[in-house]
Design an enzyme around this catalytic site. Structure first.
Site, PDB file in Angstrom:
ATOM      1  N   GLY A 110     -11.138  -7.913  -1.175  1.00 14.02           N
ATOM      2  CA  GLY A 110      -9.987  -8.043  -0.281  1.00 14.02           C
ATOM      3  C   GLY A 110      -9.390  -9.435  -0.271  1.00 14.02           C
ATOM      4  O   GLY A 110      -8.177  -9.600  -0.443  1.00 14.02           O
ATOM      5  N   LYS A 167     -20.338 -15.918   0.738  1.00  9.85           N
ATOM      6  CA  LYS A 167     -21.792 -15.762   0.818  1.00  9.85           C
ATOM      7  C   LYS A 167     -22.417 -15.066  -0.382  1.00  9.85           C
ATOM      8  O   LYS A 167     -21.881 -14.102  -0.907  1.00  9.85           O
ATOM      9  CB  LYS A 167     -22.140 -14.944   2.067  1.00  9.85           C
ATOM     10  CG  LYS A 167     -21.784 -15.661   3.357  1.00  9.85           C
ATOM     11  CD  LYS A 167     -22.471 -15.025   4.543  1.00  9.85           C
ATOM     12  CE  LYS A 167     -21.767 -13.773   4.933  1.00  9.85           C
ATOM     13  NZ  LYS A 167     -22.309 -13.024   6.030  1.00  9.85           N
ATOM     14  N   ARG A 211       0.830  -1.205   0.000  1.00  8.54           N
ATOM     15  CA  ARG A 211       0.000   0.000   0.000  1.00  8.54           C
ATOM     16  C   ARG A 211       0.863   1.253   0.000  1.00  8.54           C
ATOM     17  O   ARG A 211       0.475   2.277  -0.564  1.00  8.54           O
ATOM     18  CB  ARG A 211      -0.927   0.006   1.206  1.00  8.54           C
ATOM     19  CG  ARG A 211      -2.063  -0.960   1.000  1.00  8.54           C
ATOM     20  CD  ARG A 211      -3.125  -0.774   2.031  1.00  8.54           C
ATOM     21  NE  ARG A 211      -4.309  -1.525   1.611  1.00  8.54           N
ATOM     22  CZ  ARG A 211      -5.280  -1.884   2.417  1.00  8.54           C
ATOM     23  NH1 ARG A 211      -5.226  -1.567   3.692  1.00  8.54           N
ATOM     24  NH2 ARG A 211      -6.313  -2.554   1.959  1.00  8.54           N
ATOM     25  N   GLY A 226     -13.312  -3.482   0.015  1.00 11.82           N
ATOM     26  CA  GLY A 226     -14.721  -3.108   0.058  1.00 11.82           C
ATOM     27  C   GLY A 226     -15.076  -2.056  -0.981  1.00 11.82           C
ATOM     28  O   GLY A 226     -16.155  -2.082  -1.571  1.00 11.82           O
TER      29      GLY A 226
HETATM   30  P1  ADP Z   1     -13.615 -10.900  -1.333  1.00  9.63           P
HETATM   31  O1  ADP Z   1     -13.081 -10.315  -0.043  1.00  9.63           O
HETATM   32  O2  ADP Z   1     -12.537 -11.101  -2.339  1.00  9.63           O
HETATM   33  O3  ADP Z   1     -14.797 -10.149  -1.855  1.00  9.63           O
HETATM   34  P2  ADP Z   1     -15.220 -12.777   0.090  1.00  9.63           P
HETATM   35  O4  ADP Z   1     -15.030 -11.965   1.318  1.00  9.63           O
HETATM   36  O5  ADP Z   1     -16.562 -12.780  -0.536  1.00  9.63           O
HETATM   37  O6  ADP Z   1     -14.114 -12.379  -0.991  1.00  9.63           O
HETATM   38  O7  ADP Z   1     -14.904 -14.295   0.380  1.00  9.63           O
HETATM   39  C1  ADP Z   1     -13.675 -14.743   0.855  1.00  9.63           C
HETATM   40  C2  ADP Z   1     -13.864 -15.925   1.755  1.00  9.63           C
HETATM   41  O8  ADP Z   1     -14.692 -16.897   1.168  1.00  9.63           O
HETATM   42  C3  ADP Z   1     -12.536 -16.602   2.042  1.00  9.63           C
HETATM   43  O9  ADP Z   1     -12.205 -16.395   3.397  1.00  9.63           O
HETATM   44  C4  ADP Z   1     -12.816 -18.071   1.729  1.00  9.63           C
HETATM   45  O10 ADP Z   1     -12.299 -18.959   2.700  1.00  9.63           O
HETATM   46  C5  ADP Z   1     -14.321 -18.124   1.734  1.00  9.63           C
HETATM   47  N1  ADP Z   1     -14.829 -19.264   0.983  1.00  9.63           N
HETATM   48  C6  ADP Z   1     -14.594 -19.585  -0.300  1.00  9.63           C
HETATM   49  N2  ADP Z   1     -15.168 -20.744  -0.598  1.00  9.63           N
HETATM   50  C7  ADP Z   1     -15.780 -21.198   0.524  1.00  9.63           C
HETATM   51  C8  ADP Z   1     -16.536 -22.353   0.860  1.00  9.63           C
HETATM   52  N3  ADP Z   1     -16.782 -23.275  -0.048  1.00  9.63           N
HETATM   53  N4  ADP Z   1     -17.002 -22.459   2.118  1.00  9.63           N
HETATM   54  C9  ADP Z   1     -16.761 -21.511   3.026  1.00  9.63           C
HETATM   55  N5  ADP Z   1     -16.053 -20.403   2.773  1.00  9.63           N
HETATM   56  C10 ADP Z   1     -15.574 -20.242   1.537  1.00  9.63           C
HETATM   57 MG    MG Z   2     -14.072 -10.083   1.837  1.00 11.69          MG
END
Ligand code: ADP
Ligand code: MG
Length: 394
Positions: A351, A197, A36, A374
């Protein structure tokens, strides 16, 4: 881009306050990842080279409006000094007499880092008095903190009521890169969506569905889609109240001729742990007592095949629980595929996804990996980010 940038702004001799995002990971008082800080260098160097007095401000951690010794920016000033190859002056306050005299002593080309803006409750409350006090230190405001642009705080939004406000180079690059896939992409354009989710991604899916040619879905949210198709999900992370939204996505993809690619096979485990017993099963036949942890090898192969015909790819959300090596294969394969697509525009947001790409050492192989977790998600949602809206129009 619709906003004024540093590029065409005269900064010579001016006191320029730059909102940076120096919320870097630290362990034992040492910076463990200085990406960063490095990301802010083009803006800082440009200002120094053009004879500006550079005043940097940032938040760090969550001190919630009070002085927290462990959230002081001293170590960051030192780290920045090393990267810049010149000492950085550090003021133990961001407004008031200490900040004023530090600014008054600045010569053109010198760099000052103010104390953590979140030591003041007025920062997150976007309080006019605090914004005005910050603004009084400078003649020009530059926002280079894309990662905080989705927050209307005093140092990201309020301050622009008192100073001319332009975007820095990092901010400009983020906006250009993220808009390039949303506004005028080379096609076909695929979105690869994953993560934990569905509920976190509803607004992103809503905004992207009308723009993309292919939607590839992995991660924990697969369970909700499987449920929507009437198959069992075992102990997988299921969002019962989102099943109807998943159904709607499936229907909309058909009507809008968006090709929807869901996993045919998944890696399931007995429990949520790094060395849980696991197996690969058909995605429509998840046994009782097992939960989805990653996409399976056949799914990865078909995702790769679908991606390789694309000219632009937007990736948000890991394909599995990549933090556990045993369930990181899907995420790694998608990362490596995008990294090898040198003729395509590959944009990574979120993130955790950025973290996964960094772990794989693939950041430089992508067209762009957003520094705003975010903020990049809210951008993909099509929202206007307050920190960007507040900058002067072109
Ligand atoms: P980003 O921050 O890139 O937007 P998210 O916060 O939506 O991504 O999701 C990241 C999390 O999703 C990771 O910590 C990962 O472990 C979790 N994840 C991915 N696949 C699964 C799964 N099948 N079951 C539970 N958690 C999952
Ligand atoms: Mg996230």
């Amino acid at each position: 881009m619709q906003k004024q940038t540093l590029q065409n702004t005269d900064v010579h001799g001016k006191r320029v306050i730059v909102r940076v995002d120096f919320n870097v990971p630290m362990s034992n008082g040492k910076i463990s990842d200085d990406n960063r800080i490095r990301a802010a260098l083009p803006t800082i160097q440009h200002l120094r080279d053009n004879g500006a007095r550079v005043i940097l401000c940032s938040h760090f951690g969550r001190p919630n409006g009070i002085v927290e010794e462990t959230s002081r920016l001293g170590p960051i000033a030192e780290g920045l000094g090393k990267v810049l190859g010149t000492p950085v002056i550090y003021a133990q306050e961001c407004i008031g007499p200490i900040a004023n005299s530090a600014v008054a002593a600045l010569s053109p080309g010198e760099v000052l880092l103010l104390e953590n803006v979140r030591f003041h409750p007025g920062e997150e409350q976007n309080e006019p008095a605090f914004a005005k006090a910050l603004a009084s230190l400078a003649d020009l405001y530059v926002n280079d903190a894309f990662g905080t642009a989705h927050r209307a705080h005093a140092s990201t939004a309020g301050i622009t009521n008192y100073l001319p406000a332009v975007s820095g180079f990092l901010m400009q690059r983020e906006l250009e890169m993220l808009s390039s896939v949303l506004d005028n992409p080379r096609r076909p354009l695929a979105a690869v969506m994953g993560g934990a989710k569905v509920s976190d991604k509803i607004a992103v899916l809503e905004n992207l569905l009308g723009k993309i040619d292919k939607l590839i879905i992995g991660g924990g949210m697969v369970a909700t889609f499987i449920k929507a198709m009437g198959a069992p999900v075992g102990d997988s992370l299921l969002e019962v109240e989102r099943v109807s939204f998943a159904q709607e996505v499936i229907t909309r993809c058909t009507h809008w001729t968006v090709e929807l690619v869901l996993p045919q096979d998944v890696v399931v485990a007995r429990d949520f742990s790094p060395d849980a017993p696991s197996q690969v099963v058909n995605a429509m036949e998840i046994p009782d007592g097992w939960r989805i942890m990653d996409i399976g090898p056949e799914s990865a192969a078909s995702f790769i095949e679908e991606l390789e015909t694309c000219k632009s790819v937007l990736w948000n959300g890991p394909m599995g629980v990549f933090e556990f090596p045993a369930f990181s294969h899907g995420t790694r394969l998608i990362g490596q595929t995008l990294a090898a697509m040198t003729d395509a525009v590959t944009i990574v947001g979120g993130g955790s996804t950025a973290e996964a790409v960094a772990d794989l050492g693939l950041v430089d192989k992508m067209t762009h990996v957003s520094t705003g977790g975010g903020a990049s998600l809210e951008f993909f949602e099509g929202k206007e980010l307050p920190g960007i809206a507040a900058l002067m129009d072109k």
